[in-house]
Design an enzyme around this catalytic site. Structure first.
Site, PDB file in Angstrom:
ATOM      1  N   GLU A 285      -9.225  11.375  29.826  1.00  0.00           N
ATOM      2  CA  GLU A 285      -9.032  11.026  28.416  1.00  0.00           C
ATOM      3  C   GLU A 285     -10.329  10.744  27.643  1.00  0.00           C
ATOM      4  O   GLU A 285     -10.487   9.687  27.022  1.00  0.00           O
ATOM      5  CB  GLU A 285      -8.088   9.813  28.310  1.00  0.00           C
ATOM      6  CG  GLU A 285      -6.714  10.122  28.866  1.00  0.00           C
ATOM      7  CD  GLU A 285      -5.722   8.974  28.686  1.00  0.00           C
ATOM      8  OE1 GLU A 285      -4.625   9.233  28.191  1.00  0.00           O
ATOM      9  OE2 GLU A 285      -6.052   7.833  29.053  1.00  0.00           O
TER      10      GLU A 285
HETATM   11  C1  ACM Z   1      -4.403   8.384  33.146  1.00  0.00           C
HETATM   12  O1  ACM Z   1      -3.198   8.035  33.151  1.00  0.00           O
HETATM   13  N1  ACM Z   1      -5.054   8.428  32.007  1.00  0.00           N
HETATM   14  C2  ACM Z   1      -5.076   8.765  34.361  1.00  0.00           C
END
Ligand code: ACM
Length: 715
Positions: free
Chosen positions: A349
């Site tokens: 992310e």
């Molecule tokens: C995640 O759930 N961002 C690894």
């Protein structure tokens, strides 16, 4: 009653007098001899009516189990003898198991382990050797366990297998109403996957060290063997660094583990057959790093630790040599605390905002022909891999790190879907499945149970399949804290543990739930609070007064999904400082009643006119729902925390009335007036709307009952 069973019933009474008195080896031999004579005759223990029959309450189920003859009565003085290899790890594990046995049964077994010849010993542990000093992913966890009327024999090639076998032994203990015994069995067991993990996020909400230890106890009980410790994120940096003290001074809000505590956890886990894999999530999810060390950041700052949830802009600067020098020093410090062979660098992310907005970083990218943020992150990962590898660690990253050119030595942890796991394996990477195992999603145990790292019909080649090491349940902590975390992990993680340990053919959902209930009670006996917390939270919300009616309501409800909760958190600007003490936090995901009710209704609906007893049982239940309303409403008058759920007791009573009427029609075969069904279904649909982030979990079966009622066609 047969003569034999009378005799068997009397034997324990004879021994009972001696409970508490240490048994001598001599007295043991006499007892064993008596029992073996008594049980030598026809397979008493196999008959399901025998009080000594084997009941399969094992979780995870072993690879191979044969029910044998007889049983081994648990008597005071039982002593474990290691007749081959032993070391402190094995001795302590045996002593712990014996203590647990003693506490759970009241039978005063010996907690001191004997070493040497096993002649005549009733409980023998034969281990061939220690296994690797630092447990690896290829640790031999296999074991054999034989229980006969003569005794218990646990054999394992390495200590890790003996640890697993001891857990099975504890799960085998049954009682016949007056005495505890182990049924005669022959078990040959080994895990299907070598990597069976639980990830705990301690950043969003800090989880105290004592709770981590309890969770490790639970993990060991269900043969999970990897604690993936998510130690840093935007909301907090949770481990002391002596080299970079500002990481916790400025980035933790005072909530972090000292290095000494972290080492203690590593040792505690190792003693229980569990490896600890630390995760330091970089380059994104790093707000807590850059508060104290803004020179690591890609933007100017100042920065603060986040108190809300989601994806944030702060990201490490991959265009500065000093970032890698910092990471090198930091990782060099952390590998001294975490001796295991793996190191998780996160990598998920990254939104790239700060990279795009920084001209220096953009120039860096142009110079190196890095087209976009993903390419820049890949560059960062390659440099990071060199650092991690220089400390003889294998790097793991979430599946975002899987981009062309990533060295095969990186293990991929798949969270965005199964596809990335298969893709990683095809490209030569080892992989771990977490997609489908997110405990924070509040998914039902049956759904997790269906998720398989190597599903039936997988088109991967045998070599590619071997690269799939296993899976990890993930406990992200946006909406849990040290008080509620047990009820979010347990017992559902045990269903995942079984999927990862047991053969794929172990897939009967009803039987899984049956054993899961038993396992949940066992886990509670280890101090885990997934059962008791509901009660204490309800008590806290409700104050004095009878809790009974509120518990009737609580039984029928569960938290909404993660998505719904996240939307609510966004809308109402929920922060890490908001206490998790609401109705939703008290309720358990996939509570035991949900599946039981589903089975009760299914059974009844098979033949409502014949299943009169089931019909009566259901009616009683529905009457409880109706009766709960006034009590809960009264309680709610003085319970502000319950006020949000004020619509629920009335709805439950309505559902109860629908249930009573449905049983009445179905059991009598009478038809309901025209339009009845539609009216009831509308009530059920209205009750389906989430209130206070919770939902009823009884609506599906109730709907099926209503739909099964014959209705007059009118006209
Ligand atoms: C995640 O759930 N961002 C690894």
């Amino acid at each position: 009653m047969t003569g034999k069973s009378i005799l068997l019933n009397r034997i324990p009474a004879l021994f009972r007098k001696k409970r508490g008195a240490p048994a001598t080896a001599g007295s043991w031999l006499v007892r064993v001899a008596m029992l073996s004579v008594l049980t030598a005759a026809p397979a008493m223990a196999r008959s399901s009516s025998s009080p000594f029959a084997f009941h399969n309450n094992l979780m995870p189920e072993p690879a191979r189990l044969e029910v044998g003859q007889g049983y081994f009565l648990l008597l005071p003085g039982l002593t474990a003898t290691t007749d081959k290899f032993h070391n402190a790890r094995l001795d302590h594990a045996i002593a712990r198991a014996m203590r647990q046995l003693k506490e759970q049964t009241g039978v005063v077994v010996a907690t001191k382990v004997k070493h040497g010849a096993s002649n005549g010993a009733a409980f023998v542990v034969s281990v061939d050797g220690p296994g690797a000093a630092v447990q690896t992913v290829i640790a031999d966890e296999s074991y054999q366990l034989e229980v006969t009327s003569q005794g218990i024999h646990l054999h394992a090639p390495a200590v890790a297998g003996a640890l697993a076998g001891l857990q099975t032994l504890l799960q085998l203990v049954q009682n016949n109403g007056t005495e505890y015994f182990l049924p005669g069995v022959s078990i040959q067991d080994h895990p299907r996957f070598p990597w069976r993990g639980l990830m705990i996020d301690c950043s969003r909400h800090f989880i105290p060290i004592s709770k981590i230890k309890q969770i490790i106890n639970g993990m060991a009980a269900v043969k999970l063997n990897v604690l993936h410790w998510h130690l840093s994120d935007d909301q907090g940096f949770r481990i002391q660094s002596k080299v970079f003290p500002l990481l916790t001074k400025d980035g933790s809000g005072g909530k972090f583990y000292t290095q000494q505590q972290a080492k203690e956890i590593v040792a505690y886990a190792h003693a229980r057959g569990i490896r600890v894999v630390p995760e330091f999530d970089v380059p994104g999810h790093t707000s807590s790093w850059v508060v104290g060390y803004p020179q690591l950041a890609s933007a100017k700052g100042p920065f603060h630790i986040q108190d809300r949830f989601g994806v944030f802009n702060p990201v490490l600067d991959p265009a500065r040599k000093s970032t890698y020098q910092f990471l090198n020093k930091f990782i060099g410090e952390m590998v001294k605390i975490f001796p295991g062979p793996y190191f998780n660098i996160g990598g998920d992310e990254v939104n790239g905002v700060e990279w795009r907005e920084n001209p220096r970083i953009q120039a860096f990218m142009r110079k190196r022909h890095l087209k976009n943020s993903a390419a820049l992150q890949a560059y960062f990962n390659r440099r990071l891999l060199k650092i991690v590898t220089s400390y003889h660690k294998r790097m793991i990253g979430w599946d975002e790190v899987l981009v062309p050119g990533l060295p095969k030595s990186v293990t991929i942890q798949s969270w965005r879907g199964y596809k990335s796991l298969a893709k990683a394996a095809r490209q030569g990477h080892d992989g771990i499945l977490s997609s489908g195992y997110y405990l924070d999603h509040m998914t039902r145990a049956s759904k997790y149970y269906e998720v398989d790292p190597v599903p039936e019909g997988s088109t991967l080649t045998p070599d590619e399949k071997k690269r799939i090491l296993g899976g990890e349940a993930c406990m992200w902590s946006e909406y849990v804290d040290g008080t509620t975390v047990d009820s979010r992990i347990w017992p559902r993680a045990a269903a995942i543990a079984e999927r990862l340990w047991s053969p794929r053919s172990v897939n009967n959902v009803n039987d899984m739930y049956r054993r899961l209930h038993v396992e949940s009670l066992r886990l509670a006996s280890l101090g885990l609070t997934q059962i008791s917390q509901e009660w204490s939270s309800l008590r806290q919300m409700a104050g004095a007064g009878q809790l009974g009616p509120l518990r009737v309501l609580a039984k029928t409800m569960e938290p909404v999904s993660w998505n719904q909760r996240a939307r609510h958190a966004n809308e109402y600007k929920i922060t890490t400082h908001d206490p998790l003490d609401h109705w939703v936090d008290a309720l358990r995901p996939d509570p035991p009643f949900r599946h039981d009710f589903k089975l009760m209704v299914a059974r009844y609906l098979q033949a409502p006119r014949r299943e009169q007893a089931s019909g009566m049982k259901l009616t009683k239940l529905f009457e409880q729902w109706i009766a709960a309303e006034p009590g809960v409403m009264k309680m709610m008058e003085h319970a502000p925390l319950l006020a949000q759920a004020r619509a629920r007791p009335g709805q439950l009573a309505q559902l109860g009335r629908i249930g009573v009427a449905a049983v009445s029609y179905l059991s009598s075969g009478e038809a309901a007036p025209q339009g009845w069904k539609q009216k009831q279904l509308a009530v059920i649909d209205a009750a389906a709307k989430p209130v206070a982030l919770t939902q009823f979990d009884v609506l599906g079966p109730l709907k099926r009952m209503v739909e099964s009622v014959p209705e007059n066609s009118g006209g």
